[in-house]
Write an enzyme that holds these catalytic residues in place. Structure first.
Site: not given
Lengths: 207, 182
Positions: A72, A109
């Site tokens: 993006r 994570e």
């Protein structure tokens, strides 16, 4: 650094941009409120305003490199680069760039990922901007900054369309404390250090 | 159509900036690397300008770019011609409701997705990617747009590999390229 804090408070363009971004609940996993910029890209005026605000800020800062983070960051970076006369450098997931690359790991994570940049894309001393659509933990941006600095560039700023407000942000950095402070201060976050190599940042950011 | 045949003066400059990387991603492939073009502001701008000159004023309201290198060329074109930009993505990247089109690779299959509601029926659309090889991905992109009722006006790529005959796989849609590589 949020646009409102940089003298753009009251800029009528910001409201239109904000309204054009769609929030998709529970993507990619339950509990995440995903900030979807694809709806911004459907609104020509708001998309153009987004690029214009960045261009107005960066055009006279002697920036010769705009580095965009896949994928993006590719949507916003090239238009900014073209308008300010800078080169565009894509920072990509592993094994996408065909030539010789340097590579920087960053922590997710669960697990790690890597970001790559072509060797020779930038020269020492160049002034660079890093672009992505959104900053959450700052892990990807940190990796991008490290890549550019390893090639001797000076990263002037990281620019994102969206910075997540009022989140518990965990910034895990494998690099210097000084760099972390620069990032944390740049993002106007409160920094709480703990004794492990993980830095927990909690706090609200101004919107 | 290709600008190469039109002999626009900017073409040689653009072609010269594209780097060929042998044996990527696998032995025998001569990879056309556009990242070196992006390092040259003048030639990158010339690339975009040539597409904008062709498509401005043609009532095109959608520029659809194919992930990921289509995201580099598509948005500047969209912004300049007043169109929306629609990213066409690999599976599971787009967060909202999507339609999906499968296409065949040399070994196996892949899938391209578009957000439902991004494009409306009867909109005039352009499909943009950096390069056309076999045309499989572009064909999937055309199908996605036509399934929602859009009219694909043209496919636009920086580079064509004409020996792979991708041009013939586009459902009769015209293709415009700046550079050919044999």
């Amino acid at each position: 650094m949020f646009a409102a804090e940089n003298g753009l408070r009251g800029d009528p363009r910001l409201q239109g941009i904000s309204k054009a971004i769609r929030v998709v609940p529970d993507f990619p996993i339950p509990g995440i409120m995903f900030q979807d910029i694809t709806t911004l890209l459907l609104d020509h005026k708001a998309f153009k305003d987004t690029v214009d605000i960045f261009v107005d800020r960066y055009r006279d800062m002697g920036i010769s490199v705009v580095a965009g983070i896949e994928a993006r960051g590719f949507v916003f970076g090239p238009s900014i680069a073209l308008a300010i006369g800078a080169k565009f450098v894509p920072l990509r997931k592993p094994n996408k760039l065909p030539g010789e690359v340097i590579s920087e790991a960053y922590v997710l994570e669960y697990g790690t990922d890597r970001l790559e940049m072509h060797v020779g894309a930038i020269e020492p001393g160049e002034r660079a901007l890093v672009i992505d659509d959104l900053v959450a933990t700052g892990g990807t941006l940190s990796a991008a900054v490290r890549l550019l600095e390893r090639m001797g560039a000076e990263v002037v700023e990281c620019a994102c369309v969206v910075g997540l407000p009022e989140v518990r942000v965990r910034l895990v950095v494998a690099s210097s404390l000084l760099h972390l402070c620069k990032m944390a201060l740049g993002l106007k976050l409160l920094l709480l250090l703990d004794k492990s190599s993980q830095f927990h940042i909690t706090g609200t950011t101004q919107t | 159509m290709s600008a190469y045949k039109d002999k626009d003066a900017r073409i040689n400059g653009i072609k010269d900036q594209i780097r060929v990387v042998p044996n990527f991603p696998k032995p025998g492939i001569m990879f056309q690397d556009i990242t070196t073009l992006l390092l040259k502001p003048k030639e990158f701008k010339d690339t975009i300008d040539m597409f904008v000159e062709r498509y401005k004023g043609k009532n095109i309201s959608v520029v659809a770019g194919i992930e990921a290198r289509g995201f580099i060329f598509g948005p500047p074109i969209a912004l300049a011609i007043g169109a929306k930009f629609v990213p066409l993505r690999k599976p599971k990247k787009l967060p909202g409701k999507v339609i999906s089109e499968e296409y065949i690779l040399e070994y196996g299959r892949d899938c391209l997705e578009m957000h439902v509601g991004a494009v409306e029926s009867a909109e005039r659309a352009l499909v943009v990617d950096d390069l056309i090889a076999t045309g499989g991905t572009l064909c999937a992109a055309i199908n996605l747009l036509e399934r929602v009722g859009a009219e694909v006006v043209e496919c636009a790529c920086v580079i064509e590999l004409p020996d792979l005959k991708g041009r013939e796989r586009l459902n009769g849609k015209p293709l415009y390229v700046l550079v050919e590589s044999h």
